[in-house]
Structure formats: C-alpha cells, structure tokens
Design a protein around this motif. Structure first.
Motif, short mmCIF file in Angstrom:
data_model
loop_
_atom_site.label_atom_id
_atom_site.label_comp_id
_atom_site.label_asym_id
_atom_site.label_seq_id
_atom_site.Cartn_x
_atom_site.Cartn_y
_atom_site.Cartn_z
N GLU A 133 0.87 -1.17 0.00
CA GLU A 133 0.00 0.00 0.00
C GLU A 133 0.91 1.23 0.00
O GLU A 133 2.03 1.18 0.50
CB GLU A 133 -0.92 0.00 1.22
N TYR A 134 0.41 2.29 -0.59
CA TYR A 134 1.20 3.51 -0.71
C TYR A 134 0.50 4.62 0.06
O TYR A 134 -0.71 4.77 -0.02
CB TYR A 134 1.37 3.90 -2.17
N GLN A 135 1.31 5.37 0.82
CA GLN A 135 0.74 6.51 1.53
C GLN A 135 1.40 7.78 1.01
O GLN A 135 2.64 7.88 0.99
CB GLN A 135 0.97 6.38 3.04
N PRO A 136 0.61 8.75 0.56
CA PRO A 136 1.17 9.94 -0.09
C PRO A 136 2.06 10.77 0.82
O PRO A 136 1.84 10.86 2.03
CB PRO A 136 -0.05 10.74 -0.53
N LEU A 137 3.06 11.39 0.21
CA LEU A 137 3.92 12.37 0.85
C LEU A 137 3.56 13.70 0.23
O LEU A 137 3.59 13.85 -0.99
CB LEU A 137 5.38 12.04 0.56
N VAL A 138 3.20 14.65 1.08
CA VAL A 138 2.65 15.91 0.60
C VAL A 138 3.59 17.06 0.95
O VAL A 138 4.06 17.14 2.10
CB VAL A 138 1.26 16.14 1.25
N ALA A 139 3.89 17.91 -0.02
CA ALA A 139 4.72 19.09 0.26
C ALA A 139 3.88 20.08 1.04
O ALA A 139 2.80 20.47 0.59
CB ALA A 139 5.21 19.70 -1.05
N LEU A 140 4.35 20.48 2.24
CA LEU A 140 3.54 21.38 3.06
C LEU A 140 3.43 22.77 2.44
O LEU A 140 2.46 23.48 2.67
CB LEU A 140 4.10 21.46 4.48
N GLY A 141 4.43 23.15 1.65
CA GLY A 141 4.42 24.48 1.04
C GLY A 141 3.23 24.70 0.11
O GLY A 141 2.52 25.70 0.23
N ASP A 142 2.98 23.76 -0.79
CA ASP A 142 1.91 23.98 -1.77
C ASP A 142 0.85 22.88 -1.77
O ASP A 142 -0.06 22.90 -2.60
CB ASP A 142 2.50 24.15 -3.18
N GLY A 143 0.96 21.93 -0.86
CA GLY A 143 -0.07 20.90 -0.74
C GLY A 143 -0.08 19.87 -1.86
O GLY A 143 -1.02 19.09 -1.97
N GLY A 183 7.77 25.23 9.68
CA GLY A 183 8.80 25.08 8.66
C GLY A 183 9.09 23.66 8.21
O GLY A 183 10.06 23.42 7.50
N CYS A 184 8.25 22.71 8.63
CA CYS A 184 8.44 21.33 8.15
C CYS A 184 8.21 21.30 6.64
O CYS A 184 7.41 22.07 6.12
CB CYS A 184 7.46 20.38 8.83
N ASP A 185 8.93 20.42 5.94
CA ASP A 185 8.89 20.44 4.49
C ASP A 185 7.80 19.55 3.90
O ASP A 185 7.12 19.92 2.97
CB ASP A 185 10.26 20.03 3.94
N THR A 186 7.69 18.34 4.45
CA THR A 186 6.81 17.33 3.85
C THR A 186 6.00 16.66 4.95
O THR A 186 6.48 16.53 6.08
CB THR A 186 7.68 16.28 3.12
N ALA A 187 4.80 16.23 4.61
CA ALA A 187 3.96 15.58 5.62
C ALA A 187 3.33 14.32 5.07
O ALA A 187 3.17 14.14 3.86
CB ALA A 187 2.86 16.54 6.09
N GLN A 188 2.98 13.46 6.01
CA GLN A 188 2.39 12.15 5.69
C GLN A 188 1.44 11.84 6.83
O GLN A 188 1.78 12.07 7.99
CB GLN A 188 3.54 11.14 5.62
N GLY A 189 0.26 11.33 6.52
CA GLY A 189 -0.64 10.94 7.61
C GLY A 189 -2.07 10.82 7.15
O GLY A 189 -2.41 11.12 6.00
N TRP A 190 -2.91 10.37 8.06
CA TRP A 190 -4.30 10.07 7.74
C TRP A 190 -5.08 11.31 7.31
O TRP A 190 -6.09 11.19 6.62
CB TRP A 190 -4.98 9.44 8.96
N TYR A 191 -4.64 12.49 7.74
CA TYR A 191 -5.32 13.71 7.31
C TYR A 191 -5.32 13.80 5.78
O TYR A 191 -6.31 14.20 5.18
CB TYR A 191 -4.62 14.93 7.91
N TYR A 192 -4.22 13.40 5.17
CA TYR A 192 -4.13 13.42 3.70
C TYR A 192 -4.71 12.13 3.12
O TYR A 192 -5.56 12.17 2.24
CB TYR A 192 -2.68 13.60 3.26
N ALA A 193 -4.23 11.01 3.62
CA ALA A 193 -4.73 9.72 3.15
C ALA A 193 -4.14 8.60 3.97
O ALA A 193 -2.99 8.69 4.42
CB ALA A 193 -4.37 9.51 1.69
N ARG A 194 -4.93 7.56 4.18
CA ARG A 194 -4.39 6.33 4.76
C ARG A 194 -3.63 5.60 3.66
O ARG A 194 -3.84 5.88 2.48
CB ARG A 194 -5.54 5.45 5.26
N PRO A 195 -2.76 4.67 4.04
CA PRO A 195 -2.11 3.88 3.00
C PRO A 195 -3.17 3.18 2.14
O PRO A 195 -4.19 2.74 2.66
CB PRO A 195 -1.29 2.85 3.80
N GLY A 196 -2.94 3.10 0.83
CA GLY A 196 -3.94 2.51 -0.06
C GLY A 196 -3.30 2.02 -1.36
O GLY A 196 -2.08 2.10 -1.52
N PRO A 197 -4.14 1.53 -2.26
CA PRO A 197 -3.63 1.00 -3.53
C PRO A 197 -3.01 2.11 -4.39
O PRO A 197 -3.36 3.28 -4.22
CB PRO A 197 -4.88 0.42 -4.20
N PRO A 198 -2.11 1.74 -5.30
CA PRO A 198 -1.36 2.73 -6.08
C PRO A 198 -2.24 3.69 -6.90
O PRO A 198 -1.88 4.85 -7.05
CB PRO A 198 -0.45 1.90 -6.98
#
Ligand code: C2E
Ligand code: MG
Ligand code: MG
Ligand code: MG
Length: 289
Positions: free
Chosen positions: A43-53, A257-272
């Motif tokens: 399963e893949y969990q997205p990595l999101v740039a905090l600067g521009d989402g 000032g964190c650069d990148t975020a990962q977590g359930w707020y964006y998405a749980r791990p899921g199919p590609p």
C-alpha cells in the motif's frame, strides 16, 4: 471468578504466550511460501509538500494477505522475516515493486516533481553485501533516476554504526538516492552523530506531533519541533513529519517550517491508483507551479 482467574493467572499467561509462540512459529514457517505465492502486496501513503499541498510521492508499506488470517500489517511479520533472513528477498521484492510503480507514476505525470518513492530498509538489508549493486540494478530495470528513490532507515539501525558499516549507504547517497532517518527522535541518539550520517531527510516520529492535533497546541511539543526543524535546516536536511491526522496539525507543522507531511489527514495507506486520484484533486486546488 476474579479470584479463580487470579489463582491461575500465571498458568494462563503462560498458555497465552505458548499460543503466541506457536502462532509466530507457523507464520515464520509460511513466509517463504508466501513470497513465492505472491501473498504480499504494497500500500502507498502519499507524501505531501507542506508548502503547496501537492503530492510528491509515497511511502511503500508492505502487507501480507494471509490465506487464513487475512491482511497482516508489517509489525506482525517484518520482525519474523528479519529473524530468518527472509527480509532480504522480501525487501528486494518491495524495492522492485515500488520502483516499477514509481516509474508508472512518473510516466503518467501523477506527482509534482521532484517525485519520490520511499522504501523502508531493515537492519539486515543494510548489512547485506550486495545492497548497493541490487539497488542499482533495480533502478536500472525500472528506468528510474536514483533521486526518485528514498530509502528509510531507522535511527536505531544506525546507532553505533562505524564508517565501514555506513559505506553502502554513503555510496547510495553519493549516487543521488535520498536517505531518510525514520522514526527520528525515538532512539538514543546524540544529535551530533547526525553530521556523520549520509542522510538528507529526517522523518520526525509521530510522538512529537501528537500534541498539535487540536488547538491549543502543546507548547513543549511546538518548541521541540521548532528546535529540530532549525537544527535540520542548519545541517541542510529536509524534515518530513509522520502521523499528521488533522488540518490543525498540518497548519502548525507548515508554520514551523516542516517540508513534507504524511498521515491520515491526507490519506491512509492505499492501492497505487489512489495516488493518481489524490493528485488530480490537489492539481485542481493547488496554486499553479
Ligand atoms: P514507518 O516506516 O514509520 O511507517 C509509518 C507507519 O505509520 C505505517 O504503519 C503507517 O500506516 C502509519 N501511519 C501513517 N499515517 C498515520 C497517522 O496519521 N496516524 C497513525 N496513527 N499512523 C499512521 P504500518 O504500515 O503498519 O507500518 C509499520 C512499520 O512497518 C513501518 O513504520 C516500517 O518501519 C515497517 N515497514 C513497512 N513496510 C516495510 C518494508 O517493506 N520493509 C521493512 N523493512 N519495513 C517495513
Ligand atoms: Mg518508514
Ligand atoms: Mg516512520
Ligand atoms: Mg513511525
């Protein structure tokens, strides 16, 4: 009843741990066949740039679809695979799959550049003699640039490693592979050791950001994250935060000032394919590059 149960507590606990040992043993024995039978999936969990989402990639998280027990999480079988050495072929399979998937995302323009797929490496993989050659071969087969791969290594796996033991990671880093220090802050690390490691990203453990899930944020957690971000940026390291579960938390971490975020707020791990759908949403809502 409580008293009777109390009297047998020792025996019950013992029977319980026997049952667990048997279960562990049977899972361990089935691991090689499971790999041959294609029972593992990612399963893949997205990595999101905090600067521009925008979505910049994803972490590959392995699961086992066990024919009897259903889906098992990595915490239930990675330690077993680590104990028997099966982690090496299993880890290589995860790397191959993730690299292949990253190439598909890249070709489809799914993620905003620089796009990256993160793969977890266990301590035995780090010590495996052909780690560098295997990784190079996988990247070549997938037609993927080394900079599109991030290998996540836990702090605990690197503590006490000497220069010779760090050499394979340093070689990969020199080739352009991003090395991330996973679960950062949970080990016994002495911060000065960061300077000796070939890492370019700190993945700040969930425990540091839990106090920011709702307002008002825990002022001590805020100070700690602020300090780590400033130290990381001074050392030219990028900071990824894991376990972001709320929008409040995301806003806080962006402000800190964190650069990148990962977590359930964006998405749980899921199919590609889910990553493609998410990227379409953010392309529609994010400011133009
Ligand atoms: P990790 O690398 O720190 O991965 C993050 C874990 O946090 C994942 O658990 C993920 O599902 C979970 N998580 C993500 N967002 C949130 C959130 O917002 N809240 C909470 N409460 N949890 C969140 P998962 O998938 O169970 O993986 C557990 C660990 O197993 C991973 O921790 C990693 O160390 C290991 N692992 C996973 N895949 C592999 C692999 O292919 N190889 C090796 N060696 N280890 C792996
Ligand atoms: Mg990880
Ligand atoms: Mg982590
Ligand atoms: Mg973690």
């Amino acid at each position: 009843r409580a008293k009777a149960a109390g009297g047998n507590r020792y025996e019950l606990a013992d029977a319980d741990s026997d049952a667990r040992a048997i279960a562990r043993h049977s899972l361990t024995n089935r691991l090689p066949a499971a790999l041959d039978n294609g029972e593992f999936f990612i399963e893949y969990q997205p990595l999101v740039a905090l600067g521009d989402g925008t979505v910049r990639g994803a972490e590959a998280l392995v699961r086992w679809l066990h024919p009897v027990h259903g889906v098992l999480g990595p915490d239930q079988f990675i330690p077993l695979a680590e104990g028997t050495g099966l982690i090496v072929p299993l880890g290589r399979w995860v790397l191959e799959e993730a690299a292949r998937q990253a190439r598909l995302w890249r070709d489809a323009g799914t993620c905003r550049e620089p796009m990256r797929v993160n793969v977890n490496l266990s301590p035995s993989q780090l010590r495996y003699p052909s780690l560098v050659a295997d990784t190079v071969a996988v990247l070549e087969d997938a037609g993927l640039d080394p900079s599109a791969l991030c290998l996540e290594v836990t702090e605990n796996a690197l503590i006490g490693a000497d220069e010779r033991e760090l050499r394979p990671l340093r070689q990969l880093a020199d080739m352009g592979v991003d090395i991330a220090l996973d679960d950062f802050g949970t080990g016994y690390s002495n911060l000065s050791y960061l300077r000796r490691l070939p890492v370019s990203t700190l993945k700040l453990d969930r425990s540091f950001t839990r106090g920011m899930q709702s307002a008002p944020a825990d002022p001590v957690d805020v100070k700690i994250v602020e300090g780590i971000v400033s130290l990381a940026h001074t050392l030219d390291l990028s900071v990824t935060v894991e376990g972001v579960e709320t929008g409040i938390q995301a806003a806080h971490l962006r402000m800190l000032g964190c650069d990148t975020a990962q977590g359930w707020y964006y998405a749980r791990p899921g199919p590609p394919d889910r990553l493609c759908a998410l990227s379409l949403v953010d392309a529609a809502s994010a400011p133009a590059p």
